[in-house]
Design a protein around this motif. Structure first.
Motif, short mmCIF file in Angstrom:
data_model
loop_
_atom_site.label_atom_id
_atom_site.label_comp_id
_atom_site.label_asym_id
_atom_site.label_seq_id
_atom_site.Cartn_x
_atom_site.Cartn_y
_atom_site.Cartn_z
N PHE A 175 8.02 3.22 24.70
CA PHE A 175 7.44 4.56 24.57
C PHE A 175 7.93 5.51 25.64
N ASP A 200 9.30 6.60 16.90
CA ASP A 200 8.52 7.85 16.89
C ASP A 200 7.31 7.71 15.98
N GLN A 248 4.68 5.62 17.60
CA GLN A 248 4.01 6.35 18.68
C GLN A 248 3.02 7.35 18.13
N GLU A 249 3.38 8.03 17.00
CA GLU A 249 2.47 8.99 16.38
C GLU A 249 1.24 8.28 15.84
N LYS A 286 -1.15 7.37 18.61
CA LYS A 286 -1.89 8.53 19.11
C LYS A 286 -3.01 8.93 18.14
#
Length: 303
Positions: free
Chosen positions: A261, A277, A280-281, A284
């Motif tokens: 990350f 990506d 990671q999204e 979150k």
């Protein structure tokens, strides 16, 4: 007193040469003592010595002391003076150190000789009471001189030199034995002092220093762990915070651990970077939904 190793040529000796060369002739006499004289020979010299020693012996006799009895052993090597009872050698006068011998014509018991002391190099006059055989003892010493001189001529002087060397070696041996006994006494004294120094006094606590290893470090013992000290309020103190050095956060090859990350987009190919990506999204969004559910929970709000 008028004889100094002289005799008439027509007068024969009293003893056989073998008796003086291979053995000795003994005489039992009384020893008046010895005294230092200024000259190595002379009738007047020995007269003064005899007069002096007789006076000293008269004083000792008045005090109850008896004249000591000794045995004379006369040979071609010298005159030995032995204690009659213990057989200890009191004096060993080598023949080449005797410079004068005489008997008293007015007193048939007294005879004397002058000998040079081997240690002090002083001339000493020895005086004896011989029970009326002073002339015979003087002639025996004269015969020993005559035989020793003949042996000296036959050996070319080697025999006398050999006896001198033997005498020097015997003296050196006595000195070494005396030094050895003194050193033994000193060593024994040092050992006793060392033993006294190692004994602790009564009631004292002996403190033994900690043993160390080859690097002068105190070895770690798991039996005696370190116990933290208790604070004044009764609570143990917090454990000490340790900060690891930067090198601990690296792997065996010196590289920092991989974190997907925190890597930049240029570190991976486009397809792999797009997958990262998306992950990671999604991570979150999950954190956001969990926070929202926690806020709407009435139980949590009461807390």
């Amino acid at each position: 007193m008028n004889r100094a190793f002289t005799r008439k040529k027509d007068k024969s000796w009293m003893h056989t040469p073998e008796a003086l060369a291979k053995h000795y002739i003994p005489y039992n006499v009384k020893f008046l003592g010895n005294t230092e004289v200024e000259a190595p020979k002379g009738t007047e010299v020995v007269k003064d010595a005899v007069r002096k020693l007789k006076f000293q012996r008269h004083i000792k006799k008045s005090e109850g002391q008896k004249t000591p009895k000794v045995e004379l052993q006369i040979s071609i090597y010298g005159v030995k003076i032995l204690d009659s009872k213990t057989r200890d050698v009191q004096n060993n006068c080598q023949l080449h150190r005797i410079s004068f011998c005489a008997d008293d014509k007015t007193d048939k018991r007294i005879f004397t000789f002058i000998c040079k002391d081997s240690e002090s190099n002083k001339h000493l006059c020895f005086v004896f009471d011989s029970e009326k055989c002073a002339e015979e003892i003087t002639l025996t010493i004269g015969q020993a001189f005559d035989l020793a001189y003949k042996k000296f001529l036959e050996s070319g002087g080697k025999d006398v030199e050999t006896r001198k060397q033997i005498g020097i070696l015997q003296k050196r041996i006595q000195e070494l034995e005396s030094e050895n006994s003194e050193l033994k006494e000193q060593l024994q004294g040092l050992e006793e002092q060392l033993m006294i120094a190692h004994v602790p006094p009564t009631g004292s606590v002996s403190t033994k220093p900690l043993s160390t290893d080859a690097f002068d470090m105190v070895p770690f013992s798991a039996v005696t762990p370190l116990v933290p000290a208790v604070a004044s309020n009764g609570c143990p103190p917090p454990p000490p915070t340790t900060t690891l050095p930067p090198d601990i956060r690296k792997d065996l090859f010196g590289s920092e651990p991989f974190d997907p990350f925190t890597c930049g987009s240029a570190d991976f190919p486009p397809d792999i970077q797009s997958k990262l990506d998306e992950m990671q999204e999604g991570f979150k969004m999950g954190l956001t939904l969990e926070g929202a559910v926690f806020a709407l929970d009435p139980l949590d709000s009461r807390c």
